[in-house]
Design an enzyme around this catalytic site. Structure first.
Site, PDB file in Angstrom:
ATOM      1  N   CYS A 116      -9.427   2.043  -7.748  1.00 38.02           N
ATOM      2  CA  CYS A 116      -9.617   1.796  -6.250  1.00 38.02           C
ATOM      3  C   CYS A 116      -9.253   0.365  -5.839  1.00 38.02           C
ATOM      4  CB  CYS A 116     -10.981   2.113  -5.686  1.00 38.02           C
ATOM      5  SG  CYS A 116     -11.279   1.879  -4.105  1.00 38.02           S
ATOM      6  N   ASN A 150       1.599  -3.374 -12.225  1.00 33.28           N
ATOM      7  CA  ASN A 150       3.023  -2.765 -12.619  1.00 33.28           C
ATOM      8  C   ASN A 150       3.032  -1.540 -11.709  1.00 33.28           C
ATOM      9  OD1 ASN A 150       5.227  -2.320 -14.743  1.00 33.28           O
ATOM     10  ND2 ASN A 150       4.132  -0.092 -14.535  1.00 33.28           N
ATOM     11  N   GLU A 151       4.223  -1.470 -10.868  1.00 29.40           N
ATOM     12  CA  GLU A 151       4.553  -0.276 -10.111  1.00 29.40           C
ATOM     13  C   GLU A 151       3.459   0.277  -9.253  1.00 29.40           C
ATOM     14  OE1 GLU A 151       8.284   1.753 -12.638  1.00 29.40           O
ATOM     15  OE2 GLU A 151       6.139   2.611 -13.067  1.00 29.40           O
ATOM     16  N   CYS A 156      -6.186   5.917  -2.717  1.00 34.46           N
ATOM     17  CA  CYS A 156      -7.620   6.298  -3.020  1.00 34.46           C
ATOM     18  C   CYS A 156      -8.232   6.760  -1.673  1.00 34.46           C
ATOM     19  CB  CYS A 156      -8.293   5.151  -3.651  1.00 34.46           C
ATOM     20  SG  CYS A 156      -9.782   5.381  -3.899  1.00 34.46           S
ATOM     21  N   CYS A 158     -11.785   7.321  -1.433  1.00 39.03           N
ATOM     22  CA  CYS A 158     -13.253   7.267  -1.768  1.00 39.03           C
ATOM     23  C   CYS A 158     -14.155   6.523  -0.920  1.00 39.03           C
ATOM     24  CB  CYS A 158     -13.517   6.494  -3.177  1.00 39.03           C
ATOM     25  SG  CYS A 158     -13.319   4.441  -2.923  1.00 39.03           S
ATOM     26  N   CYS A 161     -13.128   2.994  -0.067  1.00 36.98           N
ATOM     27  CA  CYS A 161     -11.923   2.960   1.058  1.00 36.98           C
ATOM     28  C   CYS A 161     -12.275   3.467   2.445  1.00 36.98           C
ATOM     29  CB  CYS A 161     -10.903   3.952   0.548  1.00 36.98           C
ATOM     30  SG  CYS A 161     -10.242   3.007  -1.063  1.00 36.98           S
ATOM     31  N   GLU A 308      13.438  -3.067 -14.409  1.00 38.16           N
ATOM     32  CA  GLU A 308      13.512  -1.816 -15.495  1.00 38.16           C
ATOM     33  C   GLU A 308      14.793  -1.112 -15.322  1.00 38.16           C
ATOM     34  OE1 GLU A 308       9.724   0.357 -16.026  1.00 38.16           O
ATOM     35  OE2 GLU A 308       8.583  -1.258 -16.114  1.00 38.16           O
ATOM     36  N   TRP A 316      10.429  11.465 -18.211  1.00 34.46           N
ATOM     37  CA  TRP A 316       9.462  11.815 -17.246  1.00 34.46           C
ATOM     38  C   TRP A 316      10.054  12.680 -16.062  1.00 34.46           C
ATOM     39  CZ3 TRP A 316      11.076   9.777 -12.839  1.00 34.46           C
ATOM     40  CH2 TRP A 316      11.574   8.617 -12.722  1.00 34.46           C
ATOM     41  N   GLU A 356       5.141   8.132 -23.457  1.00 32.15           N
ATOM     42  CA  GLU A 356       6.418   7.899 -23.245  1.00 32.15           C
ATOM     43  C   GLU A 356       7.223   7.538 -24.562  1.00 32.15           C
ATOM     44  OE1 GLU A 356       5.904   4.884 -19.124  1.00 32.15           O
ATOM     45  OE2 GLU A 356       5.555   3.928 -20.933  1.00 32.15           O
ATOM     46  N   LYS A 357       6.750   8.266 -25.496  1.00 26.14           N
ATOM     47  CA  LYS A 357       7.462   8.263 -26.858  1.00 26.14           C
ATOM     48  C   LYS A 357       8.636   8.721 -26.653  1.00 26.14           C
ATOM     49  CE  LYS A 357       5.745  12.439 -28.948  1.00 26.14           C
ATOM     50  NZ  LYS A 357       4.575  12.874 -28.057  1.00 26.14           N
TER      51      LYS A 357
END
Length: 675
Positions: A116, A150-151, A156, A158, A161, A308, A316, A356-357
């Site tokens: 959050c 990251n990204e 949220c 809750c 928030c 990236e 994905w 992510e393999k």
């Protein structure tokens, strides 16, 4: 604003997670990655659980060894703060740190992007970790950039928030009277008499699905609030880093046209923009180019980092096609052509487990140093090692600006009507693609430019500019008055900054500028079109068609067919001061947009270049020279008339340029020219 990247060399590398591997593997990785000319690694992206095993304990020993290994092998480091995924102890001990989703479900530990943004506990521990990392590693010369979280994404809903949202609203509106007026709360009896009555818009309150809401102004404010809240998380960590490291540039990786965050606002908090490019197998090449240009535009043309991309395939998406031979190289050079001063990948070594393999990597599950991907990476790395400094710090000289604005994005897609097929990014991309087909350089620009700043452009295009915020109309009027050409469309000039309709007929504040007014918007059924006669060309429109009346504008195209608005204006142009304003009343097909763009090219003498379909020519300008990037984005050979460049040397390619160039599938030619 400087247009220079802060790095001393062209970074070629990507995300590296050696903590997932036995240390015996590290030396082999270093040998392979050095052999393919990589010189950078992005590390520590999801290591919070390892760095902080418990509330009172920190353990940097593994990270110390990773940093030492990379330093010994002469790698620059982009050091992430690890705060994009909570450690289990934090979520277990302090349940408030995890998010509540749109459906009202409070998350347990798991996943990522799971904090959050308004949790005081999360804000405390994330900033504390960032500071400890900066204190420990910020002095290292080869730590060349900080990568916060990251990204960022996901909202949220809750209790934390809700409380913070009320504070945010008090600061914005000052009184409930002002809020009720802005939100149009007389609708469906929504008047608020106490701040505590306001709750986040969820499926349990005013949400009508994730993209619709009873009070659209409330929904847009909640998006503004959540974007600001997540941005505050970044600022918390940046402040903590700056306590120990005042100079190293700071970024976070963005995601192109990602809907949830106002990236123009976010970019002000970053030293350099970085982003992750993951087009699907069928993403138009023009859309990839547009996203690059958008990222370049966030800081007024400053070069960006391609943080990236995949060297082979994603994992994905519904259909994760492998990049064809040469395609990784072509897409990398496309990024450079549009402003990237780094080429980085996710990931350097393919994982053995986790979701992510099956995501591609430089070093794959084959665990072999002569795979196709490694051979292609080595070839690209060799080119970048030889030419990298000459590719850096270029500028784009665009005379066309296309407005992209996140609040308009939200407003259009919160609109309940006229058609579910009106998607903001697609409407912007279609206009961008028409210029792309003619290789006309484009800047993606915000709405808040002054008329003086707009004067840099011969043409400004604002498709579906549904929300007209204060000052925007006045600046555009002055821009046209001074000689600029303005192009806008259906669904423009409709709402104010509170998403309330501006009365007096569409396009509202642009009615006088465009010399036209629309009284109705027809929504066409799916898979149907309406004929449009545009000069000598038979084209068509779809999705919506404005029923419009001339008020001084010249009619350039009329609707055909047998409907009641046949022969009424579909495309118009209106002189205003020393300039002119175009208005497009329907979603023109590609042929119609080509007619429009051809007219603009001729009127404004816009620099352009004819190439086969999906072969692009993009130019960056440097101190003393220019580079023309000729890129075949297709899987088949293409013949290009390059007589304009005959005799010029190539930076990437062989020999001087000939009058005709045959590009192999996914081939690239970089031509060096005088500035």
């Amino acid at each position: 604003m400087t247009s220079h990247t802060p790095f001393s060399r062209f970074l070629f590398g990507g995300d590296y997670n050696p903590e997932q591997w036995p240390r015996s593997v590290w030396a082999d990785d270093m040998q392979i990655l050095t052999d393919v000319h990589m010189n950078e690694a992005t590390i520590n992206v999801f290591s919070w659980a390892q760095l902080q095993p418990s509330e009172a304990e920190y353990d940097f020993s593994t990270l110390d060894d990773i940093v030492a290994t990379l330093t010994k092998n002469h790698f620059d480091i982009v050091l992430a703060t690890s705060t994009a995924a909570l450690p289990a102890w934090l979520a277990t001990r302090y349940p408030e740190v995890t998010r509540t989703d749109y459906d009202g479900r409070h998350a347990q530990f798991g996943g990522r992007h799971n904090a959050c943004p308004n949790s005081p506990v999360f804000r405390h521990y994330s900033a504390l970790l960032a500071g400890k990392l900066a204190e420990r590693y910020g002095h290292l010369a080869n730590v060349v950039c900080w990568h916060i979280s990251n990204e960022y994404g996901s909202y949220c809903y809750c209790a934390n928030c809700a409380r913070a949202f009320r504070v945010w609203l008090r600061q914005k509106y000052g009184s409930l009277t002002a809020l009720n007026d802005a939100w149009y709360t007389h609708f469906w009896g929504h008047t608020f008499y106490d701040w505590e009555e306001i709750v986040p818009p969820t499926a349990l309150s005013d949400g009508i699905g994730p993209d619709h809401i009873v009070l659209s102004a409330m929904g847009i404010d909640y998006r503004r609030f959540q974007s600001d809240s997540l941005l505050q998380n970044l600022v918390d960590e940046k402040t903590a880093i700056r306590d120990f490291d005042p100079d190293t540039p700071i970024t976070t990786n963005m995601m192109g046209t990602f809907k949830d965050l106002d990236y123009f606002k976010w970019a002000k908090a970053l030293d350099i923009v970085s982003w992750d490019s993951y087009p699907a197998y069928d993403t138009p090449h023009s859309e990839v180019a547009m996203r690059h240009d958008l990222m370049r535009g966030l800081k007024g043309g400053q070069p960006f980092m391609l943080m990236e991309q995949t060297p082979s395939q994603q994992n994905w998406q519904p259909y994760n096609a492998t990049k064809r031979p040469g395609q990784m190289r072509a897409m990398s050079y496309q990024a450079i052509a549009h402003g990237a001063d780094t080429i980085q990948y996710f990931q350097l070594h393919q994982g053995r487990g986790g979701t992510e393999k099956f995501h591609g990597a430089i070093i794959s599950h084959a665990d072999h140093d002569e795979t196709r991907i490694i051979r292609e990476t080595r070839a690209l790395g060799s080119e970048l090692a030889a030419t990298g400094p000459q590719l850096m710090n270029g500028r784009t000289h665009a005379k066309v600006g296309i407005i992209f604005d996140w609040e308009n994005y939200w407003s259009l897609e919160y609109s309940s009507g006229p058609s579910v097929e009106l998607k903001y990014v697609d409407q912007i991309r279609r206009y961008y693609a028409a210029f792309y087909r003619q290789n006309v350089a484009v800047d993606m620009i915000p709405t808040n430019l002054s008329a003086t700043e707009m004067a840099h452009y011969d043409v400004i295009v604002a498709p579906v500019l549904i929300m007209v915020k204060p000052g925007v109309s006045a600046a555009l009027h002055q821009y046209v008055e001074n000689g600029g050409t303005f192009v806008t469309t259906y669904m423009s000039g409709i709402n104010d900054e509170n998403d309330q309709v501006i009365m007096g007929g569409y396009p509202g504040p642009f009615r006088d500028l465009c010399g036209i007014w629309a009284e109705e918007i027809d929504a066409l059924p799916p898979h149907t079109s309406i004929p449009v006669q545009f000069g000598d060309s038979h084209v068509s429109g779809s999705i919506v068609a404005n029923v419009s009346h001339l008020e001084g504008a010249q009619n350039l195209a009329s609707y055909g067919g047998a409907d009641f608005y046949a022969d009424t204006p579909a495309v118009t142009v209106n002189p205003w001061g020393n300039g002119q304003a175009y208005y497009v009343g329907t979603v023109l097909d590609d042929a119609g947009l080509d007619v429009l763009v051809d007219r603009l090219i001729q009127e404004k003498q816009l620099a352009h270049f004819e190439t086969p379909t999906d072969v692009e020519l993009t130019t960056r300008y440097y101190d003393g020279y220019a580079l023309h990037f000729l890129i075949n984005n297709t899987a088949h050979p293409a013949t290009v008339d390059t007589s304009r460049f005959t005799g010029l040397p190539t930076l990437i390619g062989t020999n001087a340029v000939q009058a005709e160039t045959i590009l192999a599938p996914y081939d690239v030619l970089v031509i060096k020219d005088k500035e």
